[in-house]
Design a protein around this motif. Structure first.
Motif, short mmCIF file in Angstrom:
data_model
loop_
_atom_site.label_atom_id
_atom_site.label_comp_id
_atom_site.label_asym_id
_atom_site.label_seq_id
_atom_site.Cartn_x
_atom_site.Cartn_y
_atom_site.Cartn_z
N CYS A 83 19.17 11.18 -5.44
CA CYS A 83 17.94 10.83 -6.34
C CYS A 83 16.84 10.07 -5.40
O CYS A 83 17.10 9.33 -4.57
N ARG A 84 15.55 10.65 -5.39
CA ARG A 84 14.68 10.15 -4.69
C ARG A 84 14.14 8.91 -4.89
O ARG A 84 13.63 8.79 -6.11
N ILE A 85 14.12 7.82 -4.21
CA ILE A 85 13.47 6.57 -4.53
C ILE A 85 12.02 6.26 -4.15
O ILE A 85 11.97 6.79 -2.92
N LEU A 86 11.35 6.04 -5.24
CA LEU A 86 9.85 5.83 -4.64
C LEU A 86 9.51 4.30 -4.82
O LEU A 86 9.67 3.73 -5.77
N LEU A 87 9.33 3.99 -3.38
CA LEU A 87 8.78 2.47 -3.56
C LEU A 87 7.44 2.31 -3.24
O LEU A 87 6.77 3.40 -2.69
N PRO A 88 6.68 1.38 -3.36
CA PRO A 88 5.22 0.99 -3.14
C PRO A 88 5.01 1.36 -1.57
O PRO A 88 5.71 1.34 -0.63
N LEU A 89 3.94 2.30 -1.37
CA LEU A 89 3.31 2.52 -0.21
C LEU A 89 2.13 1.62 0.37
O LEU A 89 1.86 1.37 1.53
N ASP A 90 1.60 0.92 -0.66
CA ASP A 90 0.52 0.14 -0.51
C ASP A 90 0.75 -0.88 -1.65
O ASP A 90 1.18 -0.49 -2.70
N VAL A 91 0.09 -2.10 -1.45
CA VAL A 91 0.26 -3.16 -2.58
C VAL A 91 -1.02 -3.79 -2.52
O VAL A 91 -1.86 -3.98 -1.64
N VAL A 92 -1.19 -4.61 -3.83
CA VAL A 92 -2.25 -5.48 -4.15
C VAL A 92 -1.83 -6.67 -3.95
O VAL A 92 -1.15 -7.39 -4.97
N VAL A 93 -2.51 -7.71 -3.13
CA VAL A 93 -2.07 -8.97 -2.86
C VAL A 93 -3.59 -9.86 -3.16
O VAL A 93 -4.36 -9.56 -3.08
N ALA A 94 -2.73 -11.05 -3.72
CA ALA A 94 -3.84 -12.23 -3.91
C ALA A 94 -3.18 -13.48 -3.78
O ALA A 94 -1.87 -13.47 -3.73
N GLN A 95 -4.04 -14.62 -3.68
CA GLN A 95 -3.35 -15.83 -3.65
C GLN A 95 -3.30 -16.87 -4.57
O GLN A 95 -2.57 -17.85 -4.78
N GLU A 96 -3.46 -16.30 -5.81
CA GLU A 96 -3.50 -17.02 -7.04
C GLU A 96 -3.52 -15.96 -8.12
O GLU A 96 -4.18 -14.89 -8.24
N GLY B 34 7.95 -6.63 -9.79
CA GLY B 34 8.26 -7.86 -8.73
C GLY B 34 9.66 -7.32 -8.22
O GLY B 34 9.86 -7.60 -6.97
N MET B 35 10.39 -6.36 -8.92
CA MET B 35 11.75 -5.94 -8.41
C MET B 35 11.45 -5.24 -7.16
O MET B 35 12.41 -5.08 -6.49
N ALA B 36 10.43 -4.37 -6.95
CA ALA B 36 10.12 -3.60 -5.84
C ALA B 36 10.00 -4.72 -4.39
O ALA B 36 10.40 -3.97 -3.40
N ASN B 37 9.69 -5.76 -4.71
CA ASN B 37 9.46 -6.52 -3.44
C ASN B 37 10.91 -6.71 -2.81
O ASN B 37 11.05 -6.87 -1.64
N THR B 38 11.96 -6.96 -3.72
CA THR B 38 13.26 -7.00 -3.29
C THR B 38 13.62 -5.88 -2.29
O THR B 38 14.33 -5.85 -1.36
N PHE B 39 13.25 -4.73 -2.65
CA PHE B 39 13.74 -3.63 -2.20
C PHE B 39 12.83 -3.36 -0.62
O PHE B 39 13.29 -3.14 0.42
N LEU B 40 11.81 -3.85 -0.98
CA LEU B 40 10.76 -3.73 0.14
C LEU B 40 11.43 -4.90 1.36
O LEU B 40 11.41 -4.66 2.49
N TYR B 41 11.65 -5.99 0.74
CA TYR B 41 12.25 -7.17 1.79
C TYR B 41 13.50 -6.41 2.56
O TYR B 41 13.63 -6.70 3.63
N ALA B 42 14.45 -5.81 1.61
CA ALA B 42 15.60 -5.24 2.17
C ALA B 42 15.38 -4.15 3.16
O ALA B 42 16.20 -4.06 4.23
#
Length: 397
Positions: free
Chosen positions: A259-272, A221-229
């Motif tokens: 330091c190279r930061i690796l964040l998600p390039l793609d994500v798995v999403v669902a609604q529940e 979940g913490m990656a989402n904060t970086f993606l949003y930023a």
């Protein structure tokens, strides 16, 4: 840091070793449900008994807050430990005083006794010098074998270590050696994986690691904060939007320190969030509705991570890449863990991992036995990764 181990003790015949262990085991209906912490203490106990020392074990259980709470007595641990040790383990109904001292003196050389919960005394958590002296009066040497309690400056972890010749037990030695190999003097290139739900709980960790590692993968979940930023859509995902500026500062600091930061390039999403929920994999930049929630990293992200791991020599891991508790959102964590384990088994990687969720995730992937070292120390492991001094460790130096 340098510290003495039991190999540095020459003659212990007939002497008393006061050994701090972590026997804060999970219990259900009066039965120990996981005896890992008892097993971890066995090498130290056996090494001391083989040297004909009397072994007096100090431990806590639960949180009695300085009062005698009968249901938090350690009495139930003695027979379980005796079974594992294959030798008698006596129990003392107090951890200080004349009665405890008399029981210890009455032990045969090589005998073992478990003392009552040190947290029954308020002086334990207050690190009261007088209580520490009462503990020290029971032994000739002090051995700390409880890394998981070493981040607390308590009488039995720090105070008594200043009053007796102090040594690291076998479990403590293995933990400190592993952490030194991961962060203190690692073989480069180095990579870290940090996951979990919230950035706010791991700010100190991230800030410390970007100054020490060559690459850092951020997941969960913490990656989402970086993606949003960075301006990416995260839909209805867990995201600490108020930490946008903090996330950008960490990215900037990482760039400045190489330091190279690796964040998600793609994500798995669902609604529940439920097992085998309908889901889809999307690249960053895809439109997400308010009902779409990111629960895992996608295959492109895992491929990138595996490539960096393959070119690294040291890995330190804290936190899963997704919500691994339910399939299919365990896929990224499992695939990355299995790859890291394969690299480790082939001698190409030193892999050290720790933290509650991390241990559970690696157990889920069935790779714990293949990693170089997996710490069960929880808070102490996290504080070490944050670069903080641990009082119980510092007292051994």
């Amino acid at each position: 840091m340098t510290f003495k181990t039991l190999d540095d003790v020459s003659d212990l015949h007939g002497k008393t070793a006061l050994v701090r262990v972590d026997f804060n085991v999970p219990v259900e209906d009066g039965r120990i449900t996981d005896d890992t912490r008892l097993k971890v203490a066995l090498p130290t106990i056996r090494k001391l008994t083989e040297k004909a020392a009397k072994v007096a074990l100090l431990a806590h259980f639960d949180r009695p807050k300085g009062k005698v709470v009968p249901e938090m007595s350690l009495a139930f641990v003695a027979p379980a430990l005796s079974d594992l040790l294959g030798a008698p383990v006596q129990f003392a109904s107090d951890c200080v005083g004349d009665d405890a001292k008399a029981l210890i003196e009455g032990l045969p050389d090589g005998g073992v006794i478990l003392l009552e919960n040190v947290r029954f005394y308020p002086g334990e958590e207050k690190n009261d010098p007088a209580f520490a002296q009462q503990l020290a009066d029971l032994g000739d040497i002090y051995v700390n074998d409880a890394f998981s309690a070493a981040h607390r400056a308590h009488a039995s972890t720090e105070g008594v270590a200043k009053l007796l010749p102090a040594y690291a037990g076998e479990s403590m030695r293995r933990e400190l050696d592993a952490l030194n190999a991961a962060l203190g003097a690692p073989v480069k290139p180095t990579i870290g994986i940090v996951g979990g739900s919230k950035v706010s709980t791991k700010l100190d960790l991230l800030k410390n690691l970007v100054g020490k590692l060559d690459a850092l993968a951020i997941g969960g979940g913490m990656a989402n904060t970086f993606l949003y930023a960075q301006g990416h859509e995260v839909g209805g995902s867990l995201c600490e939007k108020d930490l946008k500026d903090t996330a950008l500062e960490i990215l900037k600091e990482a760039e400045a320190k190489g330091c190279r930061i690796l964040l998600p390039l793609d994500v798995v999403v669902a609604q529940e969030f439920k097992a085998n929920a309908a889901n889809r994999t999307v690249d960053l930049g895809a439109e997400l509705s308010a009902d779409d929630k990111i629960f895992d990293a996608g295959p492109r992200t895992v491929a990138q991570l595996k490539d960096v791991i393959a070119n690294s020599r040291t890995l330190i891991w804290n936190g899963p890449l997704g919500v691994f508790e339910l399939p299919p959102f365990d896929a990224a964590t499992v695939e990355a863990a299995k790859f890291a384990a394969l690299q480790t088994k082939s001698g190409k990687l030193v892999a050290v991992a720790g933290g509650g969720d991390t241990v559970a995730a690696l157990n889920h992937a069935d790779v714990v036995q293949d990693m170089t070292f997996v710490s069960t120390a929880g808070g102490a492991f996290l504080e070490w990764m944050e670069g903080k001094e641990l009082p119980g460790v510092a007292a051994l130096g």
